[in-house]
Design a protein around this motif. Structure first.
Motif, PDB file in Angstrom:
ATOM      1  N   GLU A 137      -2.027   3.031  -6.604  1.00 29.60           N
ATOM      2  CA  GLU A 137      -3.339   2.800  -5.739  1.00 29.60           C
ATOM      3  C   GLU A 137      -4.613   2.547  -6.283  1.00 29.60           C
ATOM      4  OE1 GLU A 137      -3.297   1.370  -2.613  1.00 29.60           O
ATOM      5  OE2 GLU A 137      -1.065   0.994  -3.217  1.00 29.60           O
ATOM      6  N   ARG A 140      -5.175  -0.579  -8.329  1.00 31.72           N
ATOM      7  CA  ARG A 140      -5.666  -1.657  -7.270  1.00 31.72           C
ATOM      8  C   ARG A 140      -7.054  -1.561  -6.693  1.00 31.72           C
ATOM      9  NH1 ARG A 140      -1.214  -4.867  -6.413  1.00 31.72           N
ATOM     10  NH2 ARG A 140       0.628  -3.868  -6.400  1.00 31.72           N
ATOM     11  N   GLN A 221       0.526   9.227  -5.014  1.00 30.18           N
ATOM     12  CA  GLN A 221       0.454   7.882  -4.857  1.00 30.18           C
ATOM     13  C   GLN A 221       1.077   6.968  -5.786  1.00 30.18           C
ATOM     14  OE1 GLN A 221      -1.139   6.486  -2.666  1.00 30.18           O
ATOM     15  NE2 GLN A 221      -2.474   7.923  -1.654  1.00 30.18           N
ATOM     16  N   ASP A 225       4.025   3.677  -2.547  1.00 31.54           N
ATOM     17  CA  ASP A 225       2.811   3.386  -1.676  1.00 31.54           C
ATOM     18  C   ASP A 225       2.189   2.053  -1.908  1.00 31.54           C
ATOM     19  OD1 ASP A 225       3.393   5.938  -0.604  1.00 31.54           O
ATOM     20  OD2 ASP A 225       2.041   6.919  -2.208  1.00 31.54           O
ATOM     21  N   ALA A 226       2.562   1.426  -3.066  1.00 27.50           N
ATOM     22  CA  ALA A 226       1.861   0.018  -3.297  1.00 27.50           C
ATOM     23  C   ALA A 226       2.236  -0.946  -2.188  1.00 27.50           C
ATOM     24  CB  ALA A 226       2.331  -0.447  -4.641  1.00 27.50           C
TER      25      ALA A 226
END
Length: 226
Positions: A137, A140, A221, A225-226
């Motif tokens: 996360e 990203r 994370q 969680d992606a």
């Protein structure tokens, strides 16, 4: 579209820097064999500060992982430098060198032992690293902030690691120039694909990197969680 692991090594260990050893052909053969088994179309061979290429049954894309003054930069394309001196090139100089050689410049593992994300350089992409999926996360978000595309690479030193993370490359042909162009144009998508065993290995990498003093924050994370 092609599935490529854009961060692999033909060397099992970091010792004896500066050039290929008699083990590189073995490492490359095993890595390409695993890549074929996992359905990949090719791999980029990105050894630390030296380029190594050889023909195999699977497409190999030339590359090098440059140790800049602020962290590791992947240089992928038709003509990467054959060798670089660790901690000699600044991020800006390494990116310029990549572009002069018609290669793409990708920030490797931006949250592990790296300050490249803070450098004022014309990076082409940011990497989702297969050994640091706890940073999915964060990576990203950073790519969105930097306005650059994301690639995926396993950072494999051992063949079993190949394909933990890879990149979907939208190109008409599988050539080093086409791959570099696709990265620069943003025609790439990262994929992180871990089974139960690989998730266990991922947690082990996190502990090892923490012991080395690398940034391992945001462990919660994870790839789920992606």
């Amino acid at each position: 579209m092609f599935a490529l692991d854009l961060h692999t090594h033909s060397r099992f260990f970091h010792w004896s820097p500066g050039g290929p050893t008699r083990f590189d052909p073995i490492g490359l053969s095993l890595a390409t064999a695993v890549a074929r088994l996992r359905g990949l179309d090719g791999i980029a061979v990105t050894n630390h500060d030296y380029a190594y290429a050889a023909e195999r049954r699977l497409q190999t894309i030339p590359g090098i992982e440059v140790t800049t003054t602020d962290g590791h930069l992947l240089v992928v394309g038709p003509d990467p430098p054959s060798r670089t001196e660790p901690d000699e090139l600044t991020p800006q100089e390494a990116v310029e060198l990549a572009h002069e050689r018609d290669c793409a410049a990708v920030v490797a593992h931006p949250f592990r032992n790296s300050e490249l994300k803070d450098a004022d350089a014309d990076f082409d992409a940011l990497e989702l690293n297969g050994k640091n999926t706890e940073h999915v996360e964060r990576t990203r978000a950073l790519a969105a902030e930097m306005d650059v595309p994301l690639t995926g690479g396993s950072d494999a030193h051992y063949p079993v690691e190949v394909g933990r993370a890879y990149t979907l490359v939208h190109a008409d042909e599988l050539t080093p120039s086409a791959v570099a162009d696709a990265i620069r144009d943003g025609r790439v998508e990262p994929v992180v694909n871990l089974n139960r065993f690989e998730r266990t290995v991922d947690r082990a990498y996190t502990r090892v990197h923490a012991a080395k003093g690398f940034d391992t924050d945001d462990v919660s994370q994870r790839v789920d969680d992606a």
